[in-house]
Design a protein around this motif. Structure first.
Motif, PDB file in Angstrom:
ATOM      1  N   GLN A 246      -5.649  25.653   4.765  1.00 61.54           N
ATOM      2  CA  GLN A 246      -6.545  25.256   3.666  1.00 61.54           C
ATOM      3  C   GLN A 246      -7.083  26.497   2.964  1.00 61.54           C
ATOM      4  O   GLN A 246      -7.425  27.484   3.617  1.00 61.54           O
ATOM      5  CB  GLN A 246      -7.772  24.521   4.229  1.00 61.54           C
ATOM      6  N   SER A 247      -7.173  26.401   1.633  1.00 58.59           N
ATOM      7  CA  SER A 247      -7.778  27.479   0.851  1.00 58.59           C
ATOM      8  C   SER A 247      -8.958  26.921   0.067  1.00 58.59           C
ATOM      9  O   SER A 247      -8.868  25.826  -0.490  1.00 58.59           O
ATOM     10  CB  SER A 247      -6.753  28.036  -0.138  1.00 58.59           C
ATOM     11  N   TYR A 248     -10.043  27.667   0.017  1.00 55.97           N
ATOM     12  CA  TYR A 248     -11.184  27.287  -0.829  1.00 55.97           C
ATOM     13  C   TYR A 248     -11.280  28.177  -2.061  1.00 55.97           C
ATOM     14  O   TYR A 248     -12.304  28.201  -2.735  1.00 55.97           O
ATOM     15  CB  TYR A 248     -12.482  27.330  -0.011  1.00 55.97           C
ATOM     16  N   ALA A 249     -10.191  28.923  -2.328  1.00 54.93           N
ATOM     17  CA  ALA A 249     -10.209  29.832  -3.476  1.00 54.93           C
ATOM     18  C   ALA A 249     -10.382  29.062  -4.778  1.00 54.93           C
ATOM     19  O   ALA A 249     -11.273  29.368  -5.589  1.00 54.93           O
ATOM     20  CB  ALA A 249      -8.932  30.657  -3.497  1.00 54.93           C
ATOM     21  N   LYS A 250      -9.548  28.051  -4.984  1.00 55.09           N
ATOM     22  CA  LYS A 250      -9.536  27.368  -6.287  1.00 55.09           C
ATOM     23  C   LYS A 250     -10.600  26.287  -6.367  1.00 55.09           C
ATOM     24  O   LYS A 250     -11.334  26.202  -7.336  1.00 55.09           O
ATOM     25  CB  LYS A 250      -8.170  26.723  -6.538  1.00 55.09           C
ATOM     26  N   ASN A 251     -10.656  25.408  -5.350  1.00 57.08           N
ATOM     27  CA  ASN A 251     -11.548  24.257  -5.515  1.00 57.08           C
ATOM     28  C   ASN A 251     -13.028  24.622  -5.394  1.00 57.08           C
ATOM     29  O   ASN A 251     -13.884  23.885  -5.884  1.00 57.08           O
ATOM     30  CB  ASN A 251     -11.140  23.078  -4.609  1.00 57.08           C
ATOM     31  N   PHE A 252     -13.352  25.753  -4.761  1.00 57.88           N
ATOM     32  CA  PHE A 252     -14.736  26.232  -4.733  1.00 57.88           C
ATOM     33  C   PHE A 252     -14.932  27.434  -5.662  1.00 57.88           C
ATOM     34  O   PHE A 252     -16.036  27.962  -5.766  1.00 57.88           O
ATOM     35  CB  PHE A 252     -15.126  26.648  -3.306  1.00 57.88           C
ATOM     36  N   GLY A 253     -13.850  27.896  -6.269  1.00 58.53           N
ATOM     37  CA  GLY A 253     -13.933  29.109  -7.088  1.00 58.53           C
ATOM     38  C   GLY A 253     -14.329  30.329  -6.259  1.00 58.53           C
ATOM     39  O   GLY A 253     -14.938  31.268  -6.760  1.00 58.53           O
ATOM     40  N   LEU A 254     -13.950  30.324  -4.975  1.00 60.36           N
ATOM     41  CA  LEU A 254     -14.356  31.417  -4.075  1.00 60.36           C
ATOM     42  C   LEU A 254     -13.195  32.380  -3.810  1.00 60.36           C
ATOM     43  O   LEU A 254     -13.013  32.865  -2.692  1.00 60.36           O
ATOM     44  CB  LEU A 254     -14.878  30.838  -2.749  1.00 60.36           C
ATOM     45  N   TYR A 255     -12.438  32.663  -4.883  1.00 62.08           N
ATOM     46  CA  TYR A 255     -11.231  33.479  -4.778  1.00 62.08           C
ATOM     47  C   TYR A 255     -11.408  34.732  -3.912  1.00 62.08           C
ATOM     48  O   TYR A 255     -10.689  34.949  -2.960  1.00 62.08           O
ATOM     49  CB  TYR A 255     -10.766  33.910  -6.175  1.00 62.08           C
ATOM     50  N   GLY A 256     -12.384  35.545  -4.284  1.00 61.29           N
ATOM     51  CA  GLY A 256     -12.543  36.851  -3.640  1.00 61.29           C
ATOM     52  C   GLY A 256     -13.304  36.793  -2.322  1.00 61.29           C
ATOM     53  O   GLY A 256     -13.395  37.812  -1.626  1.00 61.29           O
ATOM     54  N   GLU A 257     -13.863  35.670  -1.980  1.00 58.24           N
ATOM     55  CA  GLU A 257     -14.590  35.574  -0.705  1.00 58.24           C
ATOM     56  C   GLU A 257     -13.660  35.365   0.472  1.00 58.24           C
ATOM     57  O   GLU A 257     -14.057  35.493   1.617  1.00 58.24           O
ATOM     58  CB  GLU A 257     -15.642  34.451  -0.750  1.00 58.24           C
ATOM     59  N   ARG A 258     -12.408  35.018   0.178  1.00 59.60           N
ATOM     60  CA  ARG A 258     -11.383  34.855   1.205  1.00 59.60           C
ATOM     61  C   ARG A 258     -11.818  33.872   2.278  1.00 59.60           C
ATOM     62  O   ARG A 258     -11.997  34.221   3.455  1.00 59.60           O
ATOM     63  CB  ARG A 258     -10.986  36.214   1.826  1.00 59.60           C
ATOM     64  N   ILE A 259     -11.998  32.626   1.848  1.00 62.19           N
ATOM     65  CA  ILE A 259     -12.386  31.604   2.806  1.00 62.19           C
ATOM     66  C   ILE A 259     -11.329  30.489   2.872  1.00 62.19           C
ATOM     67  O   ILE A 259     -10.954  29.905   1.862  1.00 62.19           O
ATOM     68  CB  ILE A 259     -13.826  31.076   2.513  1.00 62.19           C
ATOM     69  N   GLY A 260     -10.871  30.252   4.087  1.00 61.11           N
ATOM     70  CA  GLY A 260      -9.844  29.238   4.326  1.00 61.11           C
ATOM     71  C   GLY A 260      -9.842  28.850   5.786  1.00 61.11           C
ATOM     72  O   GLY A 260     -10.713  29.268   6.558  1.00 61.11           O
ATOM     73  N   ALA A 261      -8.875  28.020   6.156  1.00 63.94           N
ATOM     74  CA  ALA A 261      -8.830  27.544   7.537  1.00 63.94           C
ATOM     75  C   ALA A 261      -7.409  27.192   7.924  1.00 63.94           C
ATOM     76  O   ALA A 261      -6.589  26.842   7.069  1.00 63.94           O
ATOM     77  CB  ALA A 261      -9.711  26.309   7.693  1.00 63.94           C
ATOM     78  N   ILE A 262      -7.144  27.272   9.226  1.00 64.16           N
ATOM     79  CA  ILE A 262      -5.894  26.711   9.738  1.00 64.16           C
ATOM     80  C   ILE A 262      -6.227  25.673  10.799  1.00 64.16           C
ATOM     81  O   ILE A 262      -7.090  25.904  11.653  1.00 64.16           O
ATOM     82  CB  ILE A 262      -4.928  27.784  10.289  1.00 64.16           C
ATOM     83  N   SER A 263      -5.581  24.519  10.681  1.00 64.59           N
ATOM     84  CA  SER A 263      -5.793  23.460  11.668  1.00 64.59           C
ATOM     85  C   SER A 263      -4.477  23.150  12.367  1.00 64.59           C
ATOM     86  O   SER A 263      -3.411  23.179  11.741  1.00 64.59           O
ATOM     87  CB  SER A 263      -6.302  22.191  10.992  1.00 64.59           C
ATOM     88  N   PHE A 264      -4.590  22.857  13.651  1.00 64.76           N
ATOM     89  CA  PHE A 264      -3.445  22.421  14.453  1.00 64.76           C
ATOM     90  C   PHE A 264      -3.746  21.014  14.931  1.00 64.76           C
ATOM     91  O   PHE A 264      -4.734  20.802  15.642  1.00 64.76           O
ATOM     92  CB  PHE A 264      -3.254  23.338  15.667  1.00 64.76           C
ATOM     93  N   VAL A 265      -2.942  20.058  14.525  1.00 65.79           N
ATOM     94  CA  VAL A 265      -3.082  18.688  15.026  1.00 65.79           C
ATOM     95  C   VAL A 265      -2.111  18.565  16.195  1.00 65.79           C
ATOM     96  O   VAL A 265      -0.905  18.780  16.027  1.00 65.79           O
ATOM     97  CB  VAL A 265      -2.754  17.648  13.941  1.00 65.79           C
ATOM     98  N   CYS A 266      -2.660  18.255  17.377  1.00 64.08           N
ATOM     99  CA  CYS A 266      -1.852  18.279  18.603  1.00 64.08           C
ATOM    100  C   CYS A 266      -1.792  16.899  19.223  1.00 64.08           C
ATOM    101  O   CYS A 266      -2.546  16.010  18.852  1.00 64.08           O
ATOM    102  CB  CYS A 266      -2.470  19.239  19.618  1.00 64.08           C
ATOM    103  N   LYS A 267      -0.916  16.750  20.216  1.00 59.72           N
ATOM    104  CA  LYS A 267      -0.791  15.418  20.807  1.00 59.72           C
ATOM    105  C   LYS A 267      -1.986  15.070  21.699  1.00 59.72           C
ATOM    106  O   LYS A 267      -2.313  13.899  21.833  1.00 59.72           O
ATOM    107  CB  LYS A 267       0.541  15.256  21.519  1.00 59.72           C
ATOM    108  N   ASP A 268      -2.637  16.058  22.284  1.00 55.83           N
ATOM    109  CA  ASP A 268      -3.839  15.749  23.064  1.00 55.83           C
ATOM    110  C   ASP A 268      -4.837  16.904  23.013  1.00 55.83           C
ATOM    111  O   ASP A 268      -4.516  17.995  22.525  1.00 55.83           O
ATOM    112  CB  ASP A 268      -3.476  15.375  24.516  1.00 55.83           C
TER     113      ASP A 268
END
Ligand code: PMP
Length: 406
Positions: A246-268
């Motif tokens: 996920q990137s929050y650069a465009k939808n929050f206009g936080l381009y230079g703040e470098r805010i994002g996330a990685i999610s792992f959906v696992c079986k348990d």
């Protein structure tokens, strides 16, 4: 040759190089349609009103500047998956989703690729759509992985080549990684239909592929955050395990703040806990821990109902202007009877495409003339950032396009 040996100057990044050329251009008429960044009607960067408000609140509350854990700010890790997966997501309810804060979307992709390189079988290839955001290749390859392509755009219809896509995903070796743009595909602005997504999920399931979703434009496709997350939620409902950047650069206009996330959906939950601990180690070795400021802005906004609705309004404002400018561009070109470079001979694709970009169909030579003669900057594949068009420059752009296609 010195201790560094022989080192050649690296080629310019095509998009960042365009920005540099734009900066150097002295013409008052210049327009930057290269980089995907929202611009006000004066062509200036926009800080969302809700972001300004939250930053003021942060100052008033007198937050500290301590290190945060490798995995990020806990409040952020909690709200970020809710936005993409939905608050009723079974993966969240069953505690089988691990989310870590990253250095914007690019950092999430890089960390995800590092994870694939470390924990999936040697030789695993990451397949990306053709075309895709150019940096995907560099990110995948710099993690030591191979990048492959699947067919994506049918240039004749300017629609998703769903048969080609399904065939290529089906022909990739079992257990490959398939990177999919969640919505508002960059650069084409063309997304699979709901029915297409179901078919894509089926093939991926059958082939035991690992899906890697890239969400850089949630809210920019339809203007509705939930609708834009359809693909991801469908895959989770289908019981697929997956990774999502996920990137929050465009939808929050936080381009230079470098805010994002990685999610792992696992079986348990046990697998999610193990992956979280391993990705923590990856992050520790790469940059130790992520930055604080943007994480606080996003966490405070998403965690408060009234700020959340203010953000949605700000986001809608950006999405709506983009949609209006698509219509203005189409009407302008129709009025001038500008010949279209696409097979169907119309400019309708400009309004049918969604998100931040339009894939105009203009060729290399036409793009070059737009840059050299009209000071309108865009990538050589004919992609324009709709976020750079506004009521005061749309007519100038229409006239210039008309001139270069005749
Ligand atoms: N993925 C895609 C498809 C993008 O277009 C972008 C931004 N251009 C990104 C990821 C990542 O951007 P950032 O690192 O700024 O979040």
């Amino acid at each position: 040759s010195g201790v560094f040996g022989e080192i050649e100057v690296a080629p310019r990044d095509p998009i960042l190089g365009l920005n540099a050329a734009f900066k150097e251009d002295k013409s008052p008429k210049k327009v930057n349609l290269g980089v995907g960044a929202y611009r006000t009607e004066d062509g200036k960067p926009l800080v969302l009103p809700v972001v300004r408000k939250v930053e003021q609140k942060m100052l008033d509350l007198g937050f500290d500047k301590e290190y945060i854990p490798q995995s990020g700010l806990p409040e952020f890790q909690k709200v970020s998956p809710l936005l993409l997966f939905g608050k009723d997501s079974p993966a969240i309810k069953e505690n089988r989703l691990a989310c870590l804060q990253t250095l914007s979307g690019t950092g999430a992709l890089r960390v995800g690729c590092e994870f694939v390189q470390k924990f999936l079988p040697k030789g695993t290839t990451v397949y990306v759509p053709n075309p895709t955001w150019g940096n995907h290749y560099s990110v995948i390859e710099s993690a030591g992985l191979k990048a492959g392509k699947y067919r994506y755009l049918n240039k004749d219809t300017m629609k998703v080549d769903i048969d080609g896509l399904l065939e290529d995903v089906n022909n990739a070796p079992d257990h490959s990684v398939i990177l999919l743009h969640v919505c508002a595909h960059n650069p084409t602005g063309v997304d699979p239909t709901k029915d297409d997504w179901k078919k894509i999920a089926e093939v991926i399931k059958k082939k035991n592929h690992l899906t890697f979703f890239d969400s850089a434009y949630q809210g920019f496709a339809s203007g509705d955050l939930d609708k834009d997350a359809f693909s991801v939620r469908l895959f989770v409902d289908q019981g697929l395990e997956l990774m999502a950047a996920q990137s929050y650069a465009k939808n929050f206009g936080l381009y230079g703040e470098r805010i994002g996330a990685i999610s792992f959906v696992c079986k348990d939950a046990k697998k999610a806990e193990a992956i979280l601990s391993q990705v923590n180690r990856i992050i520790r070795a790469m940059y130790s821990s992520p930055p604080l400021h943007g994480a606080r802005i996003v966490a405070l906004t998403l965690g408060d109902d009234s700020l959340l609705s203010e953000w949605k309004k700000d986001l809608e404002g950006m999405a709506n202007r983009i949609i209006e400018m698509r219509t203005a561009l189409l009407e302008g070109l129709q009025k001038k009877k500008t010949p279209s470079p696409t097979k169907d001979g119309t400019w309708k694709h400009v309004v049918e495409q969604i998100g931040m970009f339009s894939f105009t169909g203009l060729d290399n030579a036409q793009v070059k003339r737009l840059i050299d003669e009209h000071h309108i900057y865009l990538t050589s594949d004919g992609r324009i950032s709709m976020a750079g068009i506004n009521p005061s420059n749309v007519e100038y752009i229409v006239n210039a396009i008309d001139e270069v296609v005749r």
